[in-house]
Scaffold this motif. Sequence first.
Motif, PDB file in Angstrom:
ATOM      1  N   SER A 435       0.853  -1.196   0.000  1.00  0.00           N
ATOM      2  CA  SER A 435       0.000   0.000   0.000  1.00  0.00           C
ATOM      3  C   SER A 435       0.883   1.237   0.000  1.00  0.00           C
ATOM      4  O   SER A 435       1.857   1.311   0.749  1.00  0.00           O
ATOM      5  N   ALA A 436       0.555   2.206  -0.876  1.00  0.00           N
ATOM      6  CA  ALA A 436       1.380   3.415  -1.000  1.00  0.00           C
ATOM      7  C   ALA A 436       1.473   4.152   0.333  1.00  0.00           C
ATOM      8  O   ALA A 436       2.528   4.657   0.695  1.00  0.00           O
ATOM      9  N   LYS A 437       0.358   4.208   1.072  1.00  0.00           N
ATOM     10  CA  LYS A 437       0.365   5.012   2.301  1.00  0.00           C
ATOM     11  C   LYS A 437       0.848   4.213   3.507  1.00  0.00           C
ATOM     12  O   LYS A 437       1.539   4.742   4.370  1.00  0.00           O
ATOM     13  N   ARG A 438       0.485   2.927   3.566  1.00  0.00           N
ATOM     14  CA  ARG A 438       0.788   2.184   4.800  1.00  0.00           C
ATOM     15  C   ARG A 438       1.924   1.179   4.678  1.00  0.00           C
ATOM     16  O   ARG A 438       2.588   0.879   5.648  1.00  0.00           O
ATOM     17  N   ASN A 439       2.152   0.655   3.480  1.00  0.00           N
ATOM     18  CA  ASN A 439       3.155  -0.413   3.356  1.00  0.00           C
ATOM     19  C   ASN A 439       3.797  -0.389   1.968  1.00  0.00           C
ATOM     20  O   ASN A 439       3.576  -1.275   1.150  1.00  0.00           O
ATOM     21  N   PRO A 440       4.633   0.644   1.699  1.00  0.00           N
ATOM     22  CA  PRO A 440       5.215   0.764   0.357  1.00  0.00           C
ATOM     23  C   PRO A 440       6.330  -0.262   0.132  1.00  0.00           C
ATOM     24  O   PRO A 440       6.678  -1.037   1.027  1.00  0.00           O
ATOM     25  N   ILE A 441       6.885  -0.255  -1.067  1.00  0.00           N
ATOM     26  CA  ILE A 441       8.053  -1.092  -1.367  1.00  0.00           C
ATOM     27  C   ILE A 441       9.230  -0.581  -0.530  1.00  0.00           C
ATOM     28  O   ILE A 441       9.431   0.632  -0.387  1.00  0.00           O
ATOM     29  N   ASP A 442       9.980  -1.505   0.042  1.00  0.00           N
ATOM     30  CA  ASP A 442      11.114  -1.150   0.890  1.00  0.00           C
ATOM     31  C   ASP A 442      12.304  -0.804  -0.002  1.00  0.00           C
ATOM     32  O   ASP A 442      12.842  -1.670  -0.698  1.00  0.00           O
TER      33      ASP A 442
END
Length: 491
Positions: A435-442
């Motif tokens: 998720s762009a806001k909560r869990n983006p690509i590391d």
Amino acid sequence: GQLPAPSPPSAAAMSNWRKDHLGASSSEPLKVIIIGNGPSGICLSYLLSGYTPYVKPDAVHPHPLLQRKLSEAPGVSILDQDLDYLSEGLEGRCQSPVALLFDALLRPDTDFGGNTESVLTWKLQKERAIPHVVLGRNLPGGAWHSIEGSMVTLSQGQWMGLPDLEVKDWMRRKRRGLRNSRATAGDIAHYYRDYVNKKGLAQSFVSGAVVTAVEWGIPEPSGSGAQDPSPLFQVSGFLTAEDQSQQPFSLCAHNVVLATGTSDSPARLGIPGETLPFVHHELSALEVAIRAGTVTPDSDPVLIIGAGLSAADAVLYARHYNIPVIHAFRRPVDDPGLVFNQLPKMLYPEYHKVHQMMREQSILSPSPYEGYRSLPEHQLLLFKEDRQALFQDPQGLHKVFGLSLVLVLIGSHPDLSFLPGAGAHLAVDPDQPLSAKRNPIDVEPFTYQSTQREGLYAVGPLAGDNFVRFVQGGALAVASSLLRKEARKPP
């Protein structure tokens, strides 16, 4: 005042492109493939095309610490400097240090209401260019082409601009004006397309390209045996021509940059009836219905679900055409997490008007706003085939409403189905949905390279940068990293 939409590539143009690129790909992999042609992809293409940022010799940056650091390396391109060192100590409305740095160089004091010119000057140095291809489903500008053209941008117009072509200058030349310092989505889409042509980037861009698979780990055998084999990526998909014919393609590259944004796949409620034909997940369905006359001021209400800016845009759009609206959302009106509670009133009067309607209508009955009804803290249970929606209110009571159309506007997810495992293992928390806001690509903060996969980069919303003015820092980080890789290669 809409600008005409251009057409997709012809079959002949695509056939030439395939000869140029696919003929080469069989023998020599591409250096870089960028997937996505929105603002992030365009900005990165600009930097990879040899456009190089230098600090103007006489420029003085209003931030004293940054000014001191910039003066330590006169005549050295920003791309060749230590981005970690330069960005240390900068603060602003973004988590990414490189995004804050590039923004501070392009717009030195904009958050304090100033309009100091950019301290950067741009030189086209062809010898620094890195060959690349930008693949996009739409025309250059990406998702901006699918937003209703008269919608006004959330950010100020000048913040939508890319390096070395200010939006206000472009608007002046097109004899267009900013509204309340903001631009329409149609103008911005046109600006991005124009930018690609004006800066001579068009030969790297391929529109109508749908990527269906990215595979990695095919190492390239090294000739001398001294160098480590560098990983190769295989990018496959198809090109869609104006006659809707599809041609498959398959390209190899040393580096792949994910710049697809997040508007590909609308979020769903997951309730019974959500696939019925009167339930839609994008605002354009309302435009189409109004244009076709299937929704009018005399129709049953349009149900708009969601408490974000897309839902607010839909409310404003429906109100503009006097269409009756029921507006339902799960949170309380004064929830501090609501985006309206984070936007300055002066800049966004129309969104604050929607918020005021949501609030006052839920307290006062009958509604002070004719044709608008808000349902805060209501949970939608199901849709029926006869265009009815069943809700549960905060007290647990059930309510039924008859509707003409439903818009479910509760956000969207990035569609990375073309990656192995849909890219889940690349996220900061691999056990949660991307998720762009909560869990983006590391990604590594100063290169934007994936922490899990060498040669794979992510920019823009996929890496957690959600505003156009801040996606450009990611492009700077990637370009700097790729130039360093090039410099390390043996001659």
